[in-house]
Design a protein around this motif. Structure first.
Motif, short mmCIF file in Angstrom:
data_model
loop_
_atom_site.label_atom_id
_atom_site.label_comp_id
_atom_site.label_asym_id
_atom_site.label_seq_id
_atom_site.Cartn_x
_atom_site.Cartn_y
_atom_site.Cartn_z
N SER A 17 -21.32 17.77 17.18
CA SER A 17 -21.49 17.36 18.58
C SER A 17 -21.06 15.91 18.77
O SER A 17 -21.28 15.08 17.89
N ARG A 18 -20.47 15.63 19.96
CA ARG A 18 -20.08 14.25 20.25
C ARG A 18 -21.30 13.39 20.57
O ARG A 18 -21.22 12.18 20.62
N LYS A 19 -22.41 14.06 20.91
CA LYS A 19 -23.67 13.39 21.28
C LYS A 19 -23.48 12.43 22.46
O LYS A 19 -23.92 11.29 22.43
N LYS A 20 -22.78 12.92 23.47
CA LYS A 20 -22.58 12.14 24.69
C LYS A 20 -23.49 12.69 25.78
O LYS A 20 -23.89 13.86 25.74
N ASP A 21 -23.76 11.87 26.78
CA ASP A 21 -24.61 12.31 27.89
C ASP A 21 -23.91 13.41 28.69
O ASP A 21 -22.70 13.35 28.91
N ILE A 22 -24.71 14.36 29.12
CA ILE A 22 -24.20 15.45 29.94
C ILE A 22 -23.91 14.88 31.35
O ILE A 22 -24.64 14.00 31.81
N PRO A 23 -22.85 15.34 32.02
CA PRO A 23 -22.59 14.80 33.37
C PRO A 23 -23.77 15.05 34.32
O PRO A 23 -24.48 16.05 34.18
N ARG A 24 -23.95 14.14 35.26
CA ARG A 24 -25.11 14.21 36.14
C ARG A 24 -25.13 15.52 36.95
O ARG A 24 -26.18 16.11 37.16
N TRP A 25 -23.95 15.98 37.38
CA TRP A 25 -23.92 17.19 38.22
C TRP A 25 -24.41 18.42 37.45
O TRP A 25 -24.95 19.35 38.01
N MET A 26 -24.25 18.39 36.12
CA MET A 26 -24.66 19.56 35.33
C MET A 26 -26.17 19.68 35.21
O MET A 26 -26.69 20.75 34.90
N LYS A 27 -26.88 18.56 35.43
CA LYS A 27 -28.34 18.66 35.34
C LYS A 27 -28.99 18.69 36.72
O LYS A 27 -30.21 18.69 36.83
N SER A 28 -28.15 18.72 37.77
CA SER A 28 -28.70 18.77 39.12
C SER A 28 -29.29 20.16 39.37
O SER A 28 -28.85 21.15 38.78
N ARG A 29 -30.27 20.21 40.26
CA ARG A 29 -30.90 21.50 40.57
C ARG A 29 -29.89 22.46 41.17
O ARG A 29 -29.91 23.65 40.90
N ARG A 44 -32.81 9.96 22.41
CA ARG A 44 -31.56 10.37 21.76
C ARG A 44 -31.43 11.88 21.73
O ARG A 44 -30.36 12.45 21.85
N GLU A 45 -32.54 12.57 21.58
CA GLU A 45 -32.53 14.03 21.43
C GLU A 45 -32.39 14.75 22.77
O GLU A 45 -31.78 15.82 22.83
N CYS A 46 -32.97 14.16 23.82
CA CYS A 46 -33.03 14.85 25.14
C CYS A 46 -31.64 15.33 25.58
O CYS A 46 -30.74 14.53 25.82
N PRO A 47 -31.45 16.65 25.71
CA PRO A 47 -30.13 17.17 26.08
C PRO A 47 -29.71 16.80 27.50
O PRO A 47 -28.53 16.78 27.81
N ALA A 48 -30.71 16.52 28.34
CA ALA A 48 -30.37 16.16 29.73
C ALA A 48 -30.32 14.64 29.90
O ALA A 48 -30.02 14.15 30.99
N SER A 49 -30.61 13.91 28.85
CA SER A 49 -30.64 12.43 28.87
C SER A 49 -31.50 11.91 30.04
O SER A 49 -31.05 11.07 30.81
N VAL A 50 -32.70 12.44 30.14
CA VAL A 50 -33.57 12.00 31.23
C VAL A 50 -34.71 11.12 30.74
O VAL A 50 -35.60 10.76 31.50
N ILE A 51 -34.67 10.78 29.43
CA ILE A 51 -35.71 9.89 28.90
C ILE A 51 -35.10 8.51 28.68
O ILE A 51 -34.01 8.37 28.13
N GLU A 52 -35.83 7.54 29.15
CA GLU A 52 -35.36 6.16 29.07
C GLU A 52 -36.40 5.36 28.30
O GLU A 52 -37.60 5.58 28.48
N ILE A 53 -35.93 4.44 27.48
CA ILE A 53 -36.88 3.55 26.80
C ILE A 53 -36.81 2.21 27.53
O ILE A 53 -35.74 1.62 27.64
N ARG A 54 -37.92 1.82 28.08
CA ARG A 54 -37.91 0.52 28.76
C ARG A 54 -39.23 -0.22 28.56
O ARG A 54 -40.20 0.35 28.07
#
Lengths: 207, 70
Positions: A79-91, B56-66
């Protein structure tokens, strides 16, 4: 010195190996398509857990597919371990994708019905990404019941293979378990949990 | 002189976008994350040490460390 590590994360439980069940399932469908019926368990168990217990216990613990993506993308580094685009996690996208899966699932059920009713002959093919017909005749060795039983197996295996391929693509492009974000089963069980939950428990911002 | 306020790094989950998959809870070494009613992840910030594994693990990247006030 006493370890601060949580024992839960040190010791593996039986359900941490369910990725093997997922792999076995996909392999069995390659040799005999009727094994695809076992995939109903992957549909029914999460629904039962969410309906009875009101939790996403299946996603959280028992999802073999998620574990497999976690393993391939994490330990095997695929996996590239990059963030998923915002639109893909939208409701909007998640619910739309669930609706799309529903429509495709019912279309598959309709095709099965047509074979049961004798209006259509059995198609020994697996449809990948709802478009590409892959020959799969080697996995069909006849059935004791109606050919409709095999048609459902071909259709169901198509759904499972399509979601596995989509999961692998999102795994490579984004994070290992990015499929979990738009997984129709996950979205559906979360909706059930929301419906079952007392109103005060649904918050929009963590305190 | 103003009293000194201590800040520590903690995890914050966006409950609105959280898909409740439980990946964060699985990797948390402090067992500080719970999936509430199958809807969202909730961080117990008295336990959280801000290691960032969950983020780092969150697939939706909705966790933030602040920074959070201790």
């Amino acid at each position: 010195m006493k370890s601060t590590k949580n024992p839960k994360n040190q010791k593996k439980r039986w359900y941490d190996y369910l990725w093997m069940v997922e792999l076995t399932y996909m392999a069995l469908g390659f040799f005999n398509i009727l094994f695809a019926w076992l995939g109903m368990l992957f549909f029914c168990i999460p629904l039962i857990i969410s309906l009875v217990k009101g939790t996403k216990g299946y996603c959280n613990r028992y999802c073999g597919r998620g574990q497999l993506f976690g393993l391939l993308g994490g330990r095997f580094g695929l996996s590239r371990k990059k963030d998923i685009p915002r639109w893909m996690k939208s409701r909007g996208f998640r619910y739309g994708f669930l609706l799309f899966f529903f429509v495709m699932f019912f279309q598959m059920l309709w095709n099965t019905y047509l074979v049961f009713a004798g209006a259509r002959t059995l198609r020994q093919a697996v449809t990948l990404l709802w478009t590409f017909k892959l020959p799969w005749h080697w996995a069909y060795h006849g059935t004791l019941f109606s050919p409709g039983v095999a048609q459902f197996a071909f259709g169901f295996y198509s759904v499972m293979l399509t979601s596995t391929v989509l999961g692998l693509i999102t795994m490579v492009l984004f994070k290992p378990r990015s499929w979990c974000v738009c997984c129709p089963m996950g979205t559906m069980t979360q909706l059930i949990c929301k419906a079952k939950s007392p109103k005060g428990d649904i918050v929009t911002e963590e305190p | 002189m103003e009293p000194k306020t201590r800040t520590r790094r903690k995890a914050f989950a966006d409950t609105d976008l959280c898909v409740a998959c439980g990946c964060c809870a699985r990797v948390c070494p402090m067992n500080a994350i719970q999936i509430r009613n199958g809807i969202y992840a909730r961080v117990d910030r008295t336990r959280c040490v801000g290691c960032g594994k969950c983020a780092r693990e969150c697939p939706a990247s909705v966790i933030e460390i602040r920074e959070a006030q201790a």
